[in-house]
Motif scaffolding. Structure first.
Motif, PDB file in Angstrom:
ATOM      1  N   SER A 103      17.390   5.891  24.496  1.00 43.07           N
ATOM      2  CA  SER A 103      16.292   5.522  25.379  1.00 43.07           C
ATOM      3  C   SER A 103      16.556   4.204  26.094  1.00 43.07           C
ATOM      4  N   ILE A 104      16.990   3.187  25.365  1.00 40.94           N
ATOM      5  CA  ILE A 104      17.311   1.888  25.979  1.00 40.94           C
ATOM      6  C   ILE A 104      18.814   1.671  26.012  1.00 40.94           C
ATOM      7  N   SER A 105      19.476   1.903  24.893  1.00 39.91           N
ATOM      8  CA  SER A 105      20.933   1.862  24.857  1.00 39.91           C
ATOM      9  C   SER A 105      21.447   3.287  24.705  1.00 39.91           C
ATOM     10  N   SER A 106      22.735   3.479  25.022  1.00 44.30           N
ATOM     11  CA  SER A 106      23.330   4.814  24.990  1.00 44.30           C
ATOM     12  C   SER A 106      24.227   4.974  23.777  1.00 44.30           C
ATOM     13  N   THR A 107      24.283   6.182  23.242  1.00 47.54           N
ATOM     14  CA  THR A 107      25.151   6.458  22.104  1.00 47.54           C
ATOM     15  C   THR A 107      26.393   7.210  22.574  1.00 47.54           C
ATOM     16  N   ALA A 108      27.404   7.230  21.711  1.00 53.44           N
ATOM     17  CA  ALA A 108      28.665   7.908  22.024  1.00 53.44           C
ATOM     18  C   ALA A 108      28.911   9.069  21.068  1.00 53.44           C
ATOM     19  N   ASN A 109      27.879   9.511  20.359  1.00 54.56           N
ATOM     20  CA  ASN A 109      28.049  10.580  19.373  1.00 54.56           C
ATOM     21  C   ASN A 109      28.237  11.934  20.046  1.00 54.56           C
ATOM     22  N   THR A 110      29.080  12.749  19.444  1.00 53.51           N
ATOM     23  CA  THR A 110      29.282  14.126  19.880  1.00 53.51           C
ATOM     24  C   THR A 110      28.990  15.051  18.708  1.00 53.51           C
ATOM     25  N   TRP A 111      28.124  16.032  18.947  1.00 52.46           N
ATOM     26  CA  TRP A 111      27.762  17.010  17.919  1.00 52.46           C
ATOM     27  C   TRP A 111      28.209  18.396  18.356  1.00 52.46           C
ATOM     28  N   LEU A 112      28.642  19.201  17.366  1.00 48.21           N
ATOM     29  CA  LEU A 112      29.048  20.582  17.627  1.00 48.21           C
ATOM     30  C   LEU A 112      28.176  21.528  16.804  1.00 48.21           C
ATOM     31  N   TRP A 113      27.702  22.595  17.438  1.00 46.31           N
ATOM     32  CA  TRP A 113      26.919  23.636  16.763  1.00 46.31           C
ATOM     33  C   TRP A 113      27.733  24.928  16.804  1.00 46.31           C
ATOM     34  N   ASP A 114      28.074  25.470  15.627  1.00 47.84           N
ATOM     35  CA  ASP A 114      28.916  26.670  15.550  1.00 47.84           C
ATOM     36  C   ASP A 114      28.124  27.938  15.286  1.00 47.84           C
ATOM     37  N   GLY A 115      26.806  27.862  15.383  1.00 46.95           N
ATOM     38  CA  GLY A 115      25.964  29.017  15.095  1.00 46.95           C
ATOM     39  C   GLY A 115      25.361  28.963  13.713  1.00 46.95           C
ATOM     40  N   GLN A 116      25.888  28.073  12.861  1.00 46.82           N
ATOM     41  CA  GLN A 116      25.400  27.937  11.495  1.00 46.82           C
ATOM     42  C   GLN A 116      24.926  26.514  11.188  1.00 46.82           C
ATOM     43  N   GLN A 117      25.679  25.521  11.697  1.00 47.10           N
ATOM     44  CA  GLN A 117      25.348  24.144  11.353  1.00 47.10           C
ATOM     45  C   GLN A 117      25.872  23.181  12.415  1.00 47.10           C
ATOM     46  N   TRP A 118      25.294  21.955  12.429  1.00 48.73           N
ATOM     47  CA  TRP A 118      25.764  20.876  13.275  1.00 48.73           C
ATOM     48  C   TRP A 118      26.805  20.048  12.526  1.00 48.73           C
ATOM     49  N   THR A 119      27.843  19.626  13.213  1.00 46.53           N
ATOM     50  CA  THR A 119      28.803  18.665  12.657  1.00 46.53           C
ATOM     51  C   THR A 119      29.010  17.563  13.679  1.00 46.53           C
ATOM     52  N   ILE A 120      29.105  16.324  13.201  1.00 46.72           N
ATOM     53  CA  ILE A 120      29.288  15.189  14.097  1.00 46.72           C
ATOM     54  C   ILE A 120      30.759  14.821  14.159  1.00 46.72           C
ATOM     55  N   GLN A 121      31.216  14.466  15.359  1.00 44.95           N
ATOM     56  CA  GLN A 121      32.613  14.113  15.586  1.00 44.95           C
ATOM     57  C   GLN A 121      32.750  12.591  15.702  1.00 44.95           C
ATOM     58  N   ALA A 122      33.971  12.131  15.609  1.00 42.33           N
ATOM     59  CA  ALA A 122      34.218  10.699  15.774  1.00 42.33           C
ATOM     60  C   ALA A 122      33.761  10.273  17.170  1.00 42.33           C
ATOM     61  N   PRO A 123      32.984   9.183  17.301  1.00 42.52           N
ATOM     62  CA  PRO A 123      32.487   8.767  18.618  1.00 42.52           C
ATOM     63  C   PRO A 123      33.604   8.254  19.522  1.00 42.52           C
ATOM     64  N   THR A 124      33.358   8.334  20.823  1.00 41.70           N
ATOM     65  CA  THR A 124      34.260   7.787  21.831  1.00 41.70           C
ATOM     66  C   THR A 124      33.553   6.584  22.445  1.00 41.70           C
ATOM     67  N   PRO A 125      33.833   5.363  21.969  1.00 42.39           N
ATOM     68  CA  PRO A 125      33.047   4.186  22.379  1.00 42.39           C
ATOM     69  C   PRO A 125      32.954   3.999  23.886  1.00 42.39           C
ATOM     70  N   LEU A 126      34.031   4.276  24.626  1.00 43.20           N
ATOM     71  CA  LEU A 126      33.997   4.070  26.073  1.00 43.20           C
ATOM     72  C   LEU A 126      33.107   5.077  26.779  1.00 43.20           C
TER      73      LEU A 126
END
Length: 502
Positions: A30-53
């Protein structure tokens, strides 16, 4: 409810990764931005290593079938900066791919078609932010590419004249420079470098018309402006020398001379706005009437190599362009009723050139390139798929439209992991029925055995040669898998029709 975990930040972007069969969600905040990436494979969410840039929110994401990657564009950074960069997700990491490649917004640039290299060349012009430019961009039918500005080349200029060259490349003449002085230099662009040609020739001018008379082996220059005076003289370039062939001709009385090759192959045409003159034809000796004035204000004309007609791009209302064709007896609407916008500048100058390789006209406004005529590439299903409860229904997807000259086009096949299937390709349809609503629609043609990968996918390259004879060719494709437990013993994708075009 499928899951309670996953992305929690608002303003994130999301897209389905067709190549890997997963939903990709990135960023947010909302005020600052995140670099998180999430993947949904049809069963569950998994978080990936963030890309700071690549911390971003309020950005846009979509799957790009030509790259086989999810592409993200724009948005806001943690520092409240609005960005125009693009990033691509390859299934493992984000990589910066730079700003989208397209000419920046400008007006007063020149457009010409290099027939030998099948390129549309876009040069010069001015923008409200950068002023005059000497940038050169080329359109190869699929994408824009900028050519590095050479040290030895024409200076930045406004409304130069450009045309197809006599022996490949394009010719560029005149325009006005940074000091608003008219220019009289002639240059040739061969796709690699600029070469300055004749030192003696037509007087300096800007907004002149320049067009190739292929039948006579001449490039014709006509009209333009210098010091506020409209010029009406005609010159010809034979590849070595200029010749003044007419002291008077059509008075253009507008922002450009609107010169174009005659679709018949001999002579050039000019639209005379003054005195309701209409279209006049230069045959190498004199100017004569070709067509009366169009019913609306004409922005430019072009010979259409697809229909062998002269097209006039007119302004029926504020901010839009309509296309009319001269039938030999009257001006009539041409093609789609949809009218492109000028763009963001009020300047109504447009560049229009015939693309003989693809049988169409390219229309360039200040920032947008339009296609008029030609054959649009298309992909569509022509029947239903045949599935069975509890089993994965095969799918067939075209990675990108089947465009002429696209070496990266492919078909994406999906079915159960490690399953064996058949890809059928044909130039005609037929019907082999396995049961109600379960039809193999591919006629006699090529068949390819395909084994699905561990993720149940397989890409089959289908590059499209750069040959205009393929335009309009319809290829029918369908993918099927043997499945003894299925209702009819087979599982079939929806049959698809791929029409090769531009």
């Amino acid at each position: 409810l499928l899951a309670t975990g996953g992305p929690t930040d608002g303003n994130f972007a999301c897209a389905f990764d067709l190549a890997r069969g997963k939903v990709v969600a990135h960023g947010g905040g909302s005020i600052s931005s995140t670099a998180n990436t999430w993947l949904w494979d049809g069963q569950q969410w998994t978080i990936q290593a963030p890309t700071p840039l690549f911390a971003r929110r309020l950005h846009a994401m979509a799957f790009d079938p030509a790259r086989g990657e999810v592409v993200a564009f724009g948005g806001m950074t943690t520092l409240q900066e609005t960005r125009n960069d693009a990033w691509a997700w390859n299934g493992a990491a984000w990589q910066a791919v730079g700003p989208l490649a397209a000419p920046p917004l400008r007006h007063g640039a020149a457009l010409a078609y290099d027939a030998a290299r099948d390129r549309a060349v876009w040069f010069g012009g001015a923008s409200t932010t950068a002023g005059l430019t000497a940038e050169l961009w080329e359109w190869d039918g699929l994408r824009w590419q900028q050519t590095a500005t050479p040290l030895l080349g024409p200076v930045a200029r406004f409304r130069p004249a450009m045309a197809t060259g006599l022996a490949g490349g394009v010719l560029m003449f005149g325009g006005s420079d940074l000091t608003s002085q008219s220019l009289s230099d002639l240059w040739r662009w061969d796709g690699v470098s600029w070469t300055q040609l004749a030192a003696v020739g037509p007087p300096a001018r800007w907004a002149a018309g320049l067009a190739l008379d292929a039948g006579r082996g001449r490039v014709v220059l006509h009209g333009g402006y210098d010091a506020g005076v409209a010029l009406s003289d005609t010159w010809e370039w034979d590849g070595a020398l200029w010749a003044n062939v007419s002291g008077s001709g059509p008075v253009t009385s507008g922002p450009t001379a609107a010169l174009t090759p005659d679709p018949s192959g001999v002579g050039v045409l000019c639209y005379e706005r003054a005195n309701a003159g209409g279209v006049l034809r230069w045959n190498g000796q004199s100017w004569s009437q070709f067509a009366p004035a169009a019913p609306q204000y004409v922005l430019g004309i072009a010979g259409d190599p697809g229909s062998n007609r002269v097209l006039a791009f007119t302004s029926p209302g504020a901010g839009i362009i309509a296309t009319l064709a001269w039938t030999g007896t009257n001006w009539a609407p041409f093609g789609s009723t949809a009218a492109p916008f000028f763009g963001r500048f009020d300047d109504p100058v447009v560049g229009a050139v015939g693309d003989s390789h693809r049988g169409r006209v390219l229309l360039q406004t200040d920032s947008l390139l339009w296609q008029v005529g030609g054959m649009p590439a298309d992909v569509r299903d022509i029947g239903p798929s045949c599935g069975s409860p509890g089993l994965a229904t095969p799918t067939l997807t075209s990675f990108g439209l089947p465009r002429i000259g696209d070496p990266g086009h492919s078909l994406d096949l999906r079915a159960a992991p490690a399953s064996l299937g058949v890809l059928g390709l044909s130039l005609a349809t037929a019907t082999l029925s396995f049961g109600p609503g379960c039809d193999w629609r591919i006629g006699v043609g090529a068949s390819l055995l395909v084994t699905m990968g561990p993720a149940g996918d397989r890409a089959v390259p289908m590059p499209i040669p750069d040959d205009p004879v393929l335009r309009g060719l319809a290829v029918f494709a369908q993918f099927g898998v043997l499945a003894p437990t299925a209702t009819y013993g087979v599982l079939l994708s929806a049959p698809a029709q791929l029409t090769v075009g531009d």
